[in-house]
Design a protein around this motif. Structure first.
Motif, mmCIF file in Angstrom:
data_model
loop_
_atom_site.group_PDB
_atom_site.id
_atom_site.type_symbol
_atom_site.label_atom_id
_atom_site.label_comp_id
_atom_site.label_asym_id
_atom_site.label_seq_id
_atom_site.Cartn_x
_atom_site.Cartn_y
_atom_site.Cartn_z
ATOM 1 N N TRP A 85 -13.416 43.595 -96.689
ATOM 2 C CA TRP A 85 -14.590 42.894 -97.208
ATOM 3 C C TRP A 85 -15.540 42.531 -96.076
ATOM 4 N N ARG A 86 -14.986 41.998 -94.985
ATOM 5 C CA ARG A 86 -15.823 41.642 -93.842
ATOM 6 C C ARG A 86 -16.487 42.871 -93.240
ATOM 7 N N ALA A 87 -15.723 43.960 -93.115
ATOM 8 C CA ALA A 87 -16.282 45.185 -92.536
ATOM 9 C C ALA A 87 -17.409 45.738 -93.395
ATOM 10 N N ALA A 88 -17.307 45.569 -94.712
ATOM 11 C CA ALA A 88 -18.331 46.101 -95.620
ATOM 12 C C ALA A 88 -19.572 45.225 -95.668
ATOM 13 N N HIS A 89 -19.429 43.928 -95.393
ATOM 14 C CA HIS A 89 -20.540 42.994 -95.568
ATOM 15 C C HIS A 89 -21.095 42.397 -94.279
ATOM 16 N N GLU A 90 -20.347 42.488 -93.180
ATOM 17 C CA GLU A 90 -20.799 41.855 -91.947
ATOM 18 C C GLU A 90 -22.074 42.516 -91.432
ATOM 19 N N PRO A 91 -23.138 41.752 -91.248
ATOM 20 C CA PRO A 91 -24.402 42.348 -90.801
ATOM 21 C C PRO A 91 -24.374 42.705 -89.318
ATOM 22 N N VAL A 92 -25.214 43.651 -88.947
ATOM 23 C CA VAL A 92 -25.353 44.025 -87.545
ATOM 24 C C VAL A 92 -26.269 43.017 -86.856
ATOM 25 N N PRO A 93 -26.229 42.947 -85.534
ATOM 26 C CA PRO A 93 -27.148 42.058 -84.822
ATOM 27 C C PRO A 93 -28.601 42.426 -85.112
ATOM 28 N N GLY A 94 -29.424 41.397 -85.242
ATOM 29 C CA GLY A 94 -30.847 41.631 -85.483
ATOM 30 C C GLY A 94 -31.259 41.518 -86.933
ATOM 31 N N VAL A 95 -30.292 41.373 -87.853
ATOM 32 C CA VAL A 95 -30.611 41.215 -89.277
ATOM 33 C C VAL A 95 -30.817 39.734 -89.568
ATOM 34 N N SER A 96 -31.975 39.386 -90.084
ATOM 35 C CA SER A 96 -32.262 37.985 -90.386
ATOM 36 C C SER A 96 -31.448 37.526 -91.603
ATOM 37 N N ARG A 97 -31.301 36.233 -91.709
ATOM 38 C CA ARG A 97 -30.557 35.667 -92.839
ATOM 39 C C ARG A 97 -31.242 36.016 -94.153
ATOM 40 N N ARG A 98 -32.571 36.009 -94.168
ATOM 41 C CA ARG A 98 -33.312 36.320 -95.387
ATOM 42 C C ARG A 98 -33.047 37.750 -95.849
ATOM 43 N N VAL A 99 -33.075 38.683 -94.907
ATOM 44 C CA VAL A 99 -32.828 40.087 -95.254
ATOM 45 C C VAL A 99 -31.380 40.277 -95.687
ATOM 46 N N ARG A 100 -30.470 39.592 -95.014
ATOM 47 C CA ARG A 100 -29.053 39.689 -95.386
ATOM 48 C C ARG A 100 -28.827 39.207 -96.814
ATOM 49 N N LEU A 101 -29.402 38.078 -97.161
ATOM 50 C CA LEU A 101 -29.249 37.552 -98.515
ATOM 51 C C LEU A 101 -29.876 38.479 -99.549
ATOM 52 N N LEU A 102 -30.976 39.104 -99.176
ATOM 53 C CA LEU A 102 -31.626 40.047 -100.076
ATOM 54 C C LEU A 102 -30.709 41.235 -100.361
ATOM 55 N N ALA A 103 -30.031 41.725 -99.320
ATOM 56 C CA ALA A 103 -29.105 42.845 -99.494
ATOM 57 C C ALA A 103 -27.935 42.451 -100.387
ATOM 58 N N TYR A 104 -27.406 41.240 -100.186
ATOM 59 C CA TYR A 104 -26.291 40.785 -101.005
ATOM 60 C C TYR A 104 -26.717 40.561 -102.452
ATOM 61 N N ALA A 105 -28.012 40.304 -102.666
ATOM 62 C CA ALA A 105 -28.498 40.042 -104.019
ATOM 63 C C ALA A 105 -28.658 41.312 -104.841
ATOM 64 N N VAL A 106 -28.808 42.464 -104.181
ATOM 65 C CA VAL A 106 -29.063 43.706 -104.930
ATOM 66 C C VAL A 106 -27.944 44.013 -105.927
ATOM 67 N N PRO A 107 -26.657 44.008 -105.538
ATOM 68 C CA PRO A 107 -25.623 44.265 -106.537
ATOM 69 C C PRO A 107 -25.634 43.250 -107.684
ATOM 70 N N LEU A 108 -26.099 42.036 -107.395
ATOM 71 C CA LEU A 108 -26.143 41.007 -108.442
ATOM 72 C C LEU A 108 -27.274 41.255 -109.434
ATOM 73 N N THR A 109 -28.297 42.024 -109.039
ATOM 74 C CA THR A 109 -29.360 42.351 -109.985
ATOM 75 C C THR A 109 -28.890 43.385 -111.006
ATOM 76 N N VAL A 110 -27.849 44.130 -110.654
ATOM 77 C CA VAL A 110 -27.345 45.195 -111.526
ATOM 78 C C VAL A 110 -26.150 44.730 -112.363
ATOM 79 N N LEU A 111 -25.382 43.806 -111.829
ATOM 80 C CA LEU A 111 -24.146 43.365 -112.475
ATOM 81 C C LEU A 111 -24.327 42.860 -113.902
ATOM 82 N N PRO A 112 -25.317 41.994 -114.195
ATOM 83 C CA PRO A 112 -25.427 41.493 -115.577
ATOM 84 C C PRO A 112 -25.618 42.598 -116.611
#
Length: 200
Positions: free
Chosen positions: A23-50
């Motif tokens: 799970w960590r390997a799949a989700h851990e961001p690389v250096p240089g990724v802002s918190r806002r962009v990271r949260l946006l990426a994590y939100a994409v699967p949640l837009t499809v799940l419902p």
């Protein structure tokens, strides 16, 4: 850097520990990724799940055949898997081939190999769900331009129509979110000159 990559992706022994490492390997961001962009990426699967969860009960309807039942389940799982690839735009496996891929493990992924499909996907999803779906909903037609059937979920009224809108409305964000992530990925890779990407 290569040793760091292997430490990040190497799963620990044991069931729960191994799952946590994956799970960590799949989700851990690389250096240089802002918190806002990271949260946006994590939100994409949640837009499809419902929408996927909304469709799944149809797979257990006694009025449909096994082929249609399998299609409903496959569509829900496939959509979620495709949405999950957006996390690759912020995670290490979107820049370097994971260690479990034979023959290519640890190799740098050229930015174009990610940017081209991501940009095409963002464009297609925006046209389908953000533009076309909204337009047809306003006009009360199907994508083909035909009148909506009487049993269409949005015409059933009550809680059925409400649940349909609540579950499908997030899909409007899928394409735009992916577009923002694609631009951020391209800027990060090009700005860093790929120096932060491990090479074999």
């Amino acid at each position: 850097m290569q040793q760091r990559l292997r430490r990040t992706q190497a799963p620990s022994t044991g069931g729960p520990g191994r799952l946590r490492a994956l799970w960590r390997a799949a989700h851990e961001p690389v250096p240089g990724v802002s918190r806002r962009v990271r949260l946006l990426a994590y939100a994409v699967p949640l837009t499809v799940l419902p929408a996927g969860l909304w469709r799944l009960p149809a797979a257990f309807d006694s009025g449909i055949g096994p082929g249609e039942r399998a299609y409903v389940v496959f569509l829900s799982l496939f959509s979620e898997a495709v949405a999950f690839t957006a996390i690759g735009l912020v995670a290490r496996w979107g820049e370097v081939v994971p260690e479990w891929v034979p023959g290519l493990r640890g190799r740098r992924i050229p930015p174009a190999a990610v940017l081209v499909p991501a940009a095409l996907g963002a464009t297609a999803l925006t046209l389908l769900w953000t533009v076309l779906a909204l337009a047809t909903e306003v006009m009360g037609t199907t994508i083909r331009g035909d009148a909506l059937p009487a049993d269409f979920p949005s015409r059933s009224g009550g809680w059925q129509a409400a649940s349909y809108y609540v579950c499908y409305a997030p899909l409007v964000l899928w394409g735009p979110f992916l577009a923002v992530l694609t631009v951020a990925y391209g800027r990060r890779r090009l700005r860093a000159g790929d120096a932060s990407v491990a090479t074999p």
